[in-house]
Scaffold this motif. Structure first.
Motif, PDB file in Angstrom:
ATOM      1  N   VAL A 184       0.933  -1.260  -0.061  1.00 20.64           N
ATOM      2  CA  VAL A 184       0.267   0.359  -0.388  1.00 20.64           C
ATOM      3  C   VAL A 184       0.506   1.422  -0.056  1.00 20.64           C
ATOM      4  CG1 VAL A 184      -1.381   1.124   1.373  1.00 20.64           C
ATOM      5  CG2 VAL A 184      -2.081  -1.521   0.980  1.00 20.64           C
ATOM      6  N   ALA A 185       1.575   1.425   1.054  1.00 18.97           N
ATOM      7  CA  ALA A 185       2.556   2.776   0.772  1.00 18.97           C
ATOM      8  C   ALA A 185       3.311   2.346  -0.619  1.00 18.97           C
ATOM      9  CB  ALA A 185       4.088   2.229   2.178  1.00 18.97           C
ATOM     10  N   ALA A 186       3.931   1.663  -0.750  1.00 17.55           N
ATOM     11  CA  ALA A 186       4.196   1.669  -2.471  1.00 17.55           C
ATOM     12  C   ALA A 186       3.812   2.219  -3.644  1.00 17.55           C
ATOM     13  CB  ALA A 186       4.809   0.131  -3.189  1.00 17.55           C
ATOM     14  N   LEU A 187       2.276   1.881  -3.378  1.00 17.68           N
ATOM     15  CA  LEU A 187       1.859   2.264  -4.320  1.00 17.68           C
ATOM     16  C   LEU A 187       1.378   3.669  -4.197  1.00 17.68           C
ATOM     17  CD1 LEU A 187      -1.564  -0.146  -4.564  1.00 17.68           C
ATOM     18  CD2 LEU A 187      -0.066  -0.329  -6.271  1.00 17.68           C
ATOM     19  N   THR A 188       1.271   4.175  -2.912  1.00 25.39           N
ATOM     20  CA  THR A 188       0.539   5.446  -2.447  1.00 25.39           C
ATOM     21  C   THR A 188       2.067   6.585  -2.617  1.00 25.39           C
ATOM     22  OG1 THR A 188      -0.874   4.939  -0.698  1.00 25.39           O
ATOM     23  CG2 THR A 188       0.084   7.046  -0.751  1.00 25.39           C
ATOM     24  N   LEU A 189       3.022   6.380  -3.046  1.00 26.06           N
ATOM     25  CA  LEU A 189       4.228   7.024  -2.967  1.00 26.06           C
ATOM     26  C   LEU A 189       4.171   7.033  -4.617  1.00 26.06           C
ATOM     27  CD1 LEU A 189       6.857   5.433  -0.275  1.00 26.06           C
ATOM     28  CD2 LEU A 189       5.390   7.713  -0.551  1.00 26.06           C
ATOM     29  N   LEU A 190       3.587   5.859  -5.215  1.00 28.22           N
ATOM     30  CA  LEU A 190       4.427   6.073  -6.735  1.00 28.22           C
ATOM     31  C   LEU A 190       3.226   6.433  -7.174  1.00 28.22           C
ATOM     32  CD1 LEU A 190       5.312   1.980  -7.967  1.00 28.22           C
ATOM     33  CD2 LEU A 190       6.936   3.652  -8.239  1.00 28.22           C
TER      34      LEU A 190
END
Length: 445
Positions: free
Chosen positions: A96-102
């Protein structure tokens, strides 16, 4: 009212479920497949590597220039899918953090990979599927909501014109949660069914054991009642055998007789409890009150079995000696049950019955050859000396009843197949049964 309270209780339990199932430190390895072993785990790792390379190439072609942070997040998202094999909750939050930051880093480009790329959707869908397989539905729904917020929370403020990947990602995430939750529910249902079947089998075995012990107790009641009756009669007659008996002697003998009568009364009450599951007026209850058989009636039992078409030979060795009524009854019932099993399971077989009297007690052996035709349903014969079921004997529980009777007397029982494909039952019964000891408390008896 009950449904409302149940729903309120379920809602109050949701925060506890989320904390327990979505805590990042929760470790829940994906179990090995029954037949494929770790092959499925290897395929997941290979899938993450291939899709990760695809994801990196997609960002290089659609987002210019590609920063080191974007490349790092692509690798992290692929690693999160592998982490889901061991720690699904931690993998969810990393993904979830990777999706948000991307989505945030590429918000100024609005390319084909924004806010979610197709390979990024595939990787996060795998994370949600692996999570839904191992957590409760409430936690899966919460994970789905957190995943959708990573896209909507970034895309809505930017007012992106034209179609984007939100709809495709939302559908894929929802399908993963639905599929994983359904598979988990199926697995949980099967596990509970297996547990229930094990409990049912255990209860059935315990019930059969208690029924068999109750049947043995009903039969032994007649033996005990006979001895108590003899004591009562002897105590009543004894004063008349002595000239001018003293008052103390009369009082003691009267006390012995009264105690014997009271014991008989209590025995009848206990027997009433043991026979409470039947109607005293039916035929079975009438047979139960008949005198209990001994080895003297073994010829009658063998005659009934021969009349049913079973080839039976019998032999006796040693010098018969007086045995306790319980030993006589148990020996008779063991032979009866063994013959009953032969009639049911080995039609057309030849059966031999051997009774060996020796100083230590009694050895009973019943052996049959292999069946000459397929076993079928044996019709119950008329009630006779063999018992209420005629040829098949009294309704018991086979080997369970034999073991209980042998253990009650402190004897030994050996059962098993023979070299010619038949079956053999051998019971060694002592002449004098041991008194009650620690072994009598087994299984709560």
């Amino acid at each position: 009212m009950g449904d409302t309270a149940r729903w309120e209780g379920a809602l109050r339990a949701v925060p506890d479920v989320l904390r327990a199932d979505l805590w990042p430190g929760r470790r829940d390895p994906l179990p090995r497949h029954r037949y494929l072993g770790r092959l499925a785990h290897g395929h997941v790792v290979l899938f993450c590597v291939v899709v990760g390379v695809w994801n990196a190439n997609l960002y290089e072609s659609s987002v210019q220039p590609v920063t080191g942070a974007v490349s790092l997040l692509v690798v992290v998202q692929s690693a999160a899918s592998v982490l889901a094999l061991v720690r699904p909750a931690a993998a969810l939050w990393v993904s979830v953090a990777a999706l948000t930051l991307l989505a945030a880093l590429t918000s100024s480009v609005f390319g084909a990979a924004w806010p979610w790329s197709a390979p990024g959707i595939a990787l996060h869908t795998l994370v949600l599927l692996l999570l839904a397989l191992r957590v409760r539905p409430a936690a899966s729904v919460a994970a789905l909501g957190a995943s959708l917020l990573t896209g909507f929370g970034v895309a809505v403020p930017h007012h992106v014109p034209g179609p984007h990947t939100l709809a495709q990602g939302a559908v894929a995430f929802a399908l993963a949660v639905v599929l994983g939750t359904s598979l988990r529910a199926t697995r949980v249902s099967r596990s509970r069914l297996v547990e229930q079947e094990e409990l049912t089998a255990g209860e059935r075995a315990r019930r059969a054991l208690l029924e068999e012990r109750g049947r043995i107790a009903r039969e032994l009641h007649d033996v005990v009642a006979h001895h108590m009756s003899v004591i009562s009669i002897q105590a009543q007659v004894a004063p008349h055998l002595v000239a001018d008996p003293s008052p103390e002697l009369r009082e003691n003998l009267a006390g012995i007789r009264q105690n014997a009568v009271d014991a008989l009364t209590e025995l009848r009450r206990v027997l009433g409890v043991l026979r409470g599951d039947g109607d005293p007026g039916d035929a079975a209850a009438g047979v139960r009150h008949a005198p209990q058989p001994t080895l003297d009636r073994l010829d009658e039992l063998l005659a009934n079995v021969r009349a049913a078409g079973l080839d039976v030979t019998a032999g006796t060795r040693g010098t018969p000696r007086p045995l306790s009524p319980g030993t006589e009854l148990s020996a008779y019932r063991i032979v009866q049950e063994a013959l009953s099993n032969a009639v049911r399971h080995a039609p057309g077989a030849r059966v031999s019955v051997s009774v060996h009297h020796h100083p230590a007690g009694l050895t009973v052996r019943v052996a049959n050859t292999a069946a000459s035709r397929p076993a079928g349903r044996v019709p119950a014969g008329p009630a006779g000396p063999a018992g209420p079921a005629g040829v098949a004997g009294e309704p018991g529980h086979g080997l369970l009843g034999m073991r209980e009777r042998t253990a009650m007397l402190g004897g030994e029982l050996a059962v098993g197949p023979t070299s010619d494909g038949g079956w053999e039952v051998t019971a060694v019964l002592p002449a004098d049964a041991p008194g009650p000891g620690p072994a009598s408390t087994k299984d709560g008896s």
